[in-house]
Scaffold this active site. Structure first.
Site, PDB file in Angstrom:
ATOM      1  N   ASP A 141       0.808  -1.219   0.000  1.00  0.00           N
ATOM      2  CA  ASP A 141       0.000   0.000   0.000  1.00  0.00           C
ATOM      3  C   ASP A 141       0.850   1.282   0.000  1.00  0.00           C
ATOM      4  OD1 ASP A 141      -1.528  -2.183   0.751  1.00  0.00           O
ATOM      5  OD2 ASP A 141      -2.800  -1.031   2.107  1.00  0.00           O
ATOM      6  N   ASP A 156      -4.146  -0.214  -3.347  1.00  0.00           N
ATOM      7  CA  ASP A 156      -4.279   0.862  -2.355  1.00  0.00           C
ATOM      8  C   ASP A 156      -3.287   1.999  -2.611  1.00  0.00           C
ATOM      9  OD1 ASP A 156      -6.396  -0.431  -1.238  1.00  0.00           O
ATOM     10  OD2 ASP A 156      -5.570  -0.537   0.787  1.00  0.00           O
ATOM     11  N   ASN A 165      -8.589  -2.568  -2.208  1.00  0.00           N
ATOM     12  CA  ASN A 165      -9.976  -2.289  -1.819  1.00  0.00           C
ATOM     13  C   ASN A 165     -10.278  -0.792  -1.800  1.00  0.00           C
ATOM     14  OD1 ASN A 165      -8.249  -2.165   0.453  1.00  0.00           O
ATOM     15  ND2 ASN A 165      -9.962  -2.332   1.848  1.00  0.00           N
ATOM     16  N   HIS A 166      -9.243   0.050  -1.853  1.00  0.00           N
ATOM     17  CA  HIS A 166      -9.490   1.499  -1.925  1.00  0.00           C
ATOM     18  C   HIS A 166      -9.637   1.996  -3.364  1.00  0.00           C
ATOM     19  CE1 HIS A 166      -9.091   2.927   2.307  1.00  0.00           C
ATOM     20  NE2 HIS A 166      -8.670   1.675   2.425  1.00  0.00           N
TER      21      HIS A 166
HETATM   22 MN   LIG Z   1      -4.712  -0.420   2.735  1.00  0.00          MN
END
Ligand SMILES: [Mn+2]
Length: 255
Positions: free
Chosen positions: A67, A95, A127-128
């Protein structure tokens, strides 16, 4: 070759100029590309994502990065340490946006490198990279503050086309989240149709959201930013390959 066959692709000189300006953001300076440039990055990258598989099949050696979350200075340090594309191959586990203060520079540099060197840098979905999450956790606000909501929607169209998993040398399976109880063979990942939002349940949701369960496997921290989860589960990969699963670092009170 791909650069020449795709309609309306940005030319190399334009991309190199965008990359050069973005790299000038070292030291914390904000780099404001034009709205038109960012729109072109999104549209061109989207075409490349759709021209490559949903389950990437790539070869080592490759540097795997977790991330970034809008921490653009960390991304620049990472390239400084590992080599700027195309001097090294990269796989990012997702991410890119939210939380940090420079999501725009972060995602724009990665998309520009992706378009410029489509087979040297791979960007998986986190997931972002999903409108219902980045609407809340910072990216929407940054787009609205520095540009407009229209641009945020163009990013959403691009994120909906990102690949969701990668298989390195037919041995190492990578995804942002983890395995899914629904996953019985890798063909199921290849069949996921794009563009797509991330649903609230099911295979795609699990690939991007699930966390390793220490009760069913073992976790090995390779370094502070990379965690290998050895999970003894169903034979998702062919018997001849090892069960090494690479994923983002475990949560530290965050998603
Ligand atoms: Mn993350």
């Amino acid at each position: 070759m791909m650069m020449m066959t795709m309609e309306g692709m940005m030319d190399k000189a334009m991309l190199d100029d965008i990359i050069r300006r973005l790299l000038e953001g070292k030291g914390g300076k904000q780099v404001q590309l034009s709205e038109g440039e960012i729109r072109q990055l999104c549209v061109n990258a989207r075409q490349i994502f759709l021209s490559q598989p949903t389950l990437l099949e790539i070869k080592a050696p490759i540097r795997i990065c977790g991330d970034i979350h809008g921490q653009y200075q960390d991304l620049l340090r990472l390239f400084e340490y590992g080599g700027y594309p195309p001097s090294a191959n990269y796989l990012f586990l997702g991410d890119y946006v939210d939380r940090g203060r420079q999501s725009l520079e972060t995602i724009c540099l990665l998309l520009a490198y992706k378009i410029r060197h489509p087979d040297k840098i791979y960007l998986m979905r986190g997931n972002h990279e999903d409108a219902k999450i980045n609407r809340i956790y910072g990216f929407y606000d940054e787009c609205k503050r520095r540009f407009n909501v229209r641009l945020w929607k163009i990013f959403t169209d691009c994120f909906n086309c990102f690949p969701v998993a990668a298989l390195i040398d037919e041995k190492i399976l990578c995804m942002h989240g983890g395995l899914s109880p629904e996953l019985e063979h890798l063909g199921q990942i290849k069949e996921i149709q794009r563009p797509t939002e991330i649903p609230d349940s099911g295979l795609l949701c699990d690939l991007l959201w699930s966390d390793p369960d220490a009760r069913v496997g073992a976790l090995l921290s390779v370094d502070e930013s990379l965690v290998c989860s050895f999970e003894i589960l169903k034979p998702v990969l062919p018997a001849s390959t090892s069960k090494l699963i690479l994923k983002k670092p475990p949560k530290a009170g965050k998603i």
